[in-house]
Enzyme design. Structure first.
Site, mmCIF file in Angstrom:
data_model
loop_
_atom_site.group_PDB
_atom_site.id
_atom_site.type_symbol
_atom_site.label_atom_id
_atom_site.label_comp_id
_atom_site.label_asym_id
_atom_site.label_seq_id
_atom_site.Cartn_x
_atom_site.Cartn_y
_atom_site.Cartn_z
ATOM 1 N N ARG A 266 0.866 -1.185 0.000
ATOM 2 C CA ARG A 266 0.000 0.000 0.000
ATOM 3 C C ARG A 266 0.903 1.235 0.000
ATOM 4 N NH1 ARG A 266 -2.428 1.066 5.323
ATOM 5 N NH2 ARG A 266 -0.982 2.809 5.225
ATOM 6 N N HIS A 270 -3.655 4.716 4.417
ATOM 7 C CA HIS A 270 -4.869 3.892 4.339
ATOM 8 C C HIS A 270 -5.985 4.644 3.595
ATOM 9 C CE1 HIS A 270 -7.989 1.088 5.469
ATOM 10 N NE2 HIS A 270 -8.676 2.081 6.014
ATOM 11 N N TYR A 279 3.274 5.297 11.741
ATOM 12 C CA TYR A 279 3.525 3.880 12.049
ATOM 13 C C TYR A 279 4.434 3.165 11.054
ATOM 14 C CZ TYR A 279 -0.418 3.547 8.790
ATOM 15 O OH TYR A 279 -1.243 3.678 7.706
#
Ligand SMILES: Cc1ncc(C[n+]2csc(CCOP(=O)(O)OP(=O)(O)O)c2C)c(N)n1
Ligand SMILES: [Mg+2]
Length: 370
Positions: A266, A270, A279
């Site tokens: 990815r 998100h 993160y």
């Protein structure tokens, strides 16, 4: 011999994924020989490249439209375009697609109108297209729920003597859901014609794969249900199309479901509501950039004499045109009646729903009066 085990040793082995993901065109754009899978035709590869260039342009356009306040949310599949295109282009007209919120490009590649596709993510209606017309279920946000629906549709088609195959998409995080387990178990037991494609993009929002599973790979889960598991390079359109096409043929021939795990990444956060820098390290993202599905395909096609600058320009022109359709369509304001929110929830509205509808109507009336 273990008489209590219905499957023989050989077929047990056949259910296990290979040590390395299937790869037919490597990240340098070089073809890789594979004992089992043949390279798709030149025509299929060019069609895949065209779709990926358009898909990338749409992904980036939609991310921009979120920043401009024209879309409520856009979970981008930037970097996952090979998964989106290869799987959908392997489907027949009679087949069904069950996508997630991240699979907008797959939905469009199936032929759903661009603006109808964006209705859900714009937040103006529950789903903007007719699922039965396109044989595409609404994009599912509750994780893994669509997998159960996919298996139900596949099983129903079998009972009706149809040759329909269902392609069910989900992410790595969704494999931790109970629904994932139930869907795969039911599909295997009832020999349902389903292909489960897990786009393992390494993250479920902020949760990395190693916090999601202790299995050697997600494809290894397949043997636990009694179906084959295949690992494939999720940035290699050619490998994905070869693997998914074979899984679809096998399902159509009555040989039951397959679990395919596509290894990808990815590239973006998100959604627009997420800050991935909190993160994960940017160096991890940088490492994946050269593995981009579009770059390797462009190199391969150019080296094979299948792509020249004229064709490249033509494809880019088409991509820009589609992005313009989205921009113009989404820049138009829509007139919405908030009362319709309460329609289509139940065929006969519950007393609570009627009460909430009355409350909203009263509130809006008082606002208008001010
Ligand atoms: C049943 C359910 N639980 C939690 C959520 C909240 N949620 C939305 S996306 C997401 C992560 C899913 O990750 P993955 O399946 O890997 O898909 P990706 O977003 O990476 O494509 C979560 C936990 C949800 N939508 N549905
Ligand atoms: Mg994920």
């Amino acid at each position: 011999m273990r008489p209590d085990v219905a499957i023989g040793e050989l077929s047990e082995r056949a259910m296990l994924p290979s040590e390395h993901p299937v790869c037919l065109i490597d990240e340098n754009g070089r073809p890789q020989p594979d004992r089992r899978y043949a390279l798709p035709s030149a025509e299929q590869l060019v069609a895949g490249y065209r779709g990926m260039v358009i898909g990338r342009r749409i992904n980036d356009q939609c991310s921009a439209l979120v920043r401009q306040g024209r879309l409520a949310v856009y979970p981008s599949s930037h970097g996952q375009e090979a998964c989106q295109l290869a799987s959908v282009l392997a489907l027949g007209d009679e087949d069904w697609l069950f996508p997630t919120y991240r699979d907008t490009i797959a939905v469009m590649a199936r032929g759903v109108d661009l603006l109808e596709t964006m209705v859900l993510l714009r937040g103006t209606w529950h789903s903007g297209y007719d699922p039965t017309k396109y044989r595409v279920a609404p994009q599912a946000t509750p994780l893994a729920t669509q997998l159960l629906h996919a298996v139900g549709v596949a099983h129903a088609a079998t009972l009706q003597g149809q040759k329909t195959v269902v392609l069910a998409l989900c992410g790595d995080g969704a494999t931790s859901e109970g629904d994932f387990h139930e869907a795969l178990n039911f599909a295997a037991v009832f020999n349902a014609p389903v292909v489960f494609l897990v786009q393992n993009n390494q993250y479920a929002i902020s949760v990395p794969l190693h916090r999601q599973t202790k299995a050697p790979s997600l494809a290894h889960k397949a043997i636990g249900y009694g179906m084959p598991g295949v690992r494939v390079d999720g940035n290699d359109f050619a490998a994905l199309q070869a693997v998914v096409t074979e899984a679809i043929s096998s399902a159509r021939a009555g040989q039951g479901p397959t679990l395919v795990e596509a290894h990808t990444y990815r590239i973006e956060a998100h959604t627009n509501a997420d800050d991935a820098a909190r993160y994960r390290d940017q160096s991890e993202v940088t490492e994946w950039i050269p593995k981009d599905p579009l770059i390797r395909m462009k190199t391969y096609l150019t080296d094979a004499g299948l792509l020249d600058s004229d064709l490249q320009k033509l494809i880019e022109h088409e991509a820009n045109e589609q992005a313009a359709v989205l921009r113009h369509g989404l820049n138009k304001d829509v007139e919405l009646d908030p009362a319709v929110l309460f329609e289509h929830v139940y065929s006969v509205p519950t007393p609570q729903l009627r009460e909430q509808a009355a409350l909203l109507a009263d509130e809006l009336e008082r606002e208008d009066a001010q």
